[in-house]
Design a protein around this motif. Sequence first.
Motif, mmCIF file in Angstrom:
data_model
loop_
_atom_site.group_PDB
_atom_site.id
_atom_site.type_symbol
_atom_site.label_atom_id
_atom_site.label_comp_id
_atom_site.label_asym_id
_atom_site.label_seq_id
_atom_site.Cartn_x
_atom_site.Cartn_y
_atom_site.Cartn_z
ATOM 1 N N PHE A 40 -7.292 -7.229 -1.488
ATOM 2 C CA PHE A 40 -6.345 -8.323 -1.712
ATOM 3 C C PHE A 40 -7.014 -9.546 -2.335
ATOM 4 N N GLU A 41 -8.226 -9.306 -2.870
ATOM 5 C CA GLU A 41 -8.941 -10.316 -3.638
ATOM 6 C C GLU A 41 -9.116 -11.626 -2.864
ATOM 7 N N TYR A 47 -2.516 -15.311 3.827
ATOM 8 C CA TYR A 47 -1.962 -14.431 2.788
ATOM 9 C C TYR A 47 -0.533 -14.034 3.165
ATOM 10 N N HIS A 48 0.369 -14.073 2.206
ATOM 11 C CA HIS A 48 1.768 -13.714 2.457
ATOM 12 C C HIS A 48 1.885 -12.212 2.731
ATOM 13 N N ILE A 49 2.557 -11.868 3.812
ATOM 14 C CA ILE A 49 2.730 -10.458 4.171
ATOM 15 C C ILE A 49 3.874 -9.873 3.340
ATOM 16 N N ASN A 50 3.523 -9.171 2.277
ATOM 17 C CA ASN A 50 4.522 -8.582 1.382
ATOM 18 C C ASN A 50 4.543 -7.064 1.513
ATOM 19 N N ASP A 68 3.220 -4.772 -0.338
ATOM 20 C CA ASP A 68 1.912 -4.150 -0.556
ATOM 21 C C ASP A 68 1.075 -4.172 0.717
ATOM 22 N N VAL A 69 1.186 -5.250 1.476
ATOM 23 C CA VAL A 69 0.450 -5.356 2.738
ATOM 24 C C VAL A 69 0.978 -4.325 3.736
ATOM 25 N N VAL A 70 2.300 -4.198 3.803
ATOM 26 C CA VAL A 70 2.908 -3.226 4.725
ATOM 27 C C VAL A 70 2.483 -1.808 4.370
ATOM 28 N N ILE A 71 2.514 -1.477 3.084
ATOM 29 C CA ILE A 71 2.098 -0.140 2.638
ATOM 30 C C ILE A 71 0.624 0.089 2.967
ATOM 31 N N THR A 72 -0.208 -0.934 2.755
ATOM 32 C CA THR A 72 -1.627 -0.817 3.105
ATOM 33 C C THR A 72 -1.793 -0.569 4.602
ATOM 34 N N GLY A 73 -0.983 -1.240 5.407
ATOM 35 C CA GLY A 73 -1.026 -1.019 6.848
ATOM 36 C C GLY A 73 -0.675 0.412 7.221
ATOM 37 N N VAL A 74 0.349 0.959 6.561
ATOM 38 C CA VAL A 74 0.740 2.354 6.812
ATOM 39 C C VAL A 74 -0.372 3.299 6.369
ATOM 40 N N GLN A 75 -0.957 3.022 5.196
ATOM 41 C CA GLN A 75 -2.078 3.842 4.719
ATOM 42 C C GLN A 75 -3.235 3.818 5.714
ATOM 43 N N ARG A 76 -3.558 2.650 6.197
ATOM 44 C CA ARG A 76 -4.677 2.510 7.133
ATOM 45 C C ARG A 76 -4.390 3.226 8.446
ATOM 46 N N LYS A 78 3.043 0.688 -4.401
ATOM 47 C CA LYS A 78 2.741 -0.739 -4.354
ATOM 48 C C LYS A 78 3.175 -1.419 -5.650
ATOM 49 N N ASP A 79 3.465 -2.691 -5.546
ATOM 50 C CA ASP A 79 3.819 -3.474 -6.727
ATOM 51 C C ASP A 79 2.603 -3.723 -7.601
ATOM 52 N N ASP A 80 1.458 -3.925 -6.953
ATOM 53 C CA ASP A 80 0.220 -4.216 -7.680
ATOM 54 C C ASP A 80 -0.734 -3.031 -7.521
#
Length: 275
Positions: A31-32, A156-159, A161-169, A222-224
């Motif tokens: 997330f840079e 950081y805004h929880i968008n 992409d963050v939710v998808i990353t959480g599911v991936q993790r 993801k969007d990004d």
Amino acid sequence: MLRQIFNFYINSSIHVALAVVAMTWVSLVQFEIGYDKNVLVFVFFATITGYNFVKYFGVAKFHHRSLAAWLKAIQIFSFFAFLGMCYYTLKLNLNSLIYLAVFGVITFLYAIPLLPMRYFRDSQKNLRQVSGLKVYVIALVWVFTTVFLPLIENGYHINIDVVITGVQRFIFVIVLMLPFEIRDLIYDSIKLATIPQQIGVRNTKIIGILLLVLFFLLEFFKDDIERVDIISNVVMLITTLCFVLFAHKKQFQYYSAFWVESLPILWLIVLLMLS
């Protein structure tokens, strides 16, 4: 002497702490967000404190005066890790502390027998002994620690992409635990209802393969979408798949405890090299 030092490194949860730190750092890179010393050091000390509390609470409370030397050393080490955790807790912001309090309670209930007896199948009364729950509780705590904590701490805004990353993790941590659960088939009570106990080793490996494919495919929702993330995910998919496929009940002593637990560290190294 070297073997004793290495065993202490594994048994005192230093290695798993480095793995959690690595996975937290992966989130910062993805997330840079810049290197965050306070979060990473807090995660290191908190992981040691939490894991050792869960692993050794039941042993220590009944055998305090007759503890083996190695366990006493781990107790002392864990105490200093706890102090380190407390110090770095004070450096986190209020929002992080609120979320930490919630997951601190989960960790506490995971080890301490407080819940009603009717929720359990055997004589234990903690979350760790609830049938089939252990792997999901651990994965949930890892997701919060390695994904949401560093992002919340840095505003950081929880968008999406963050939710998808959480599911991936969440998926990735469950897959990481499969070699451990296969190894522990020999020792675990059948009442724990672990994944290999319920569906067998072969089907557990099939589930692991399917979950890894899902872990990879989710990246494209993801969007990004970053080329670096896709390449690193491919590396982790292939490497983790190999460890799952070659896992069996009579593993080499450090197969899961060291090598499988090292995969998050590999992930970080790959990401940093590509970045």
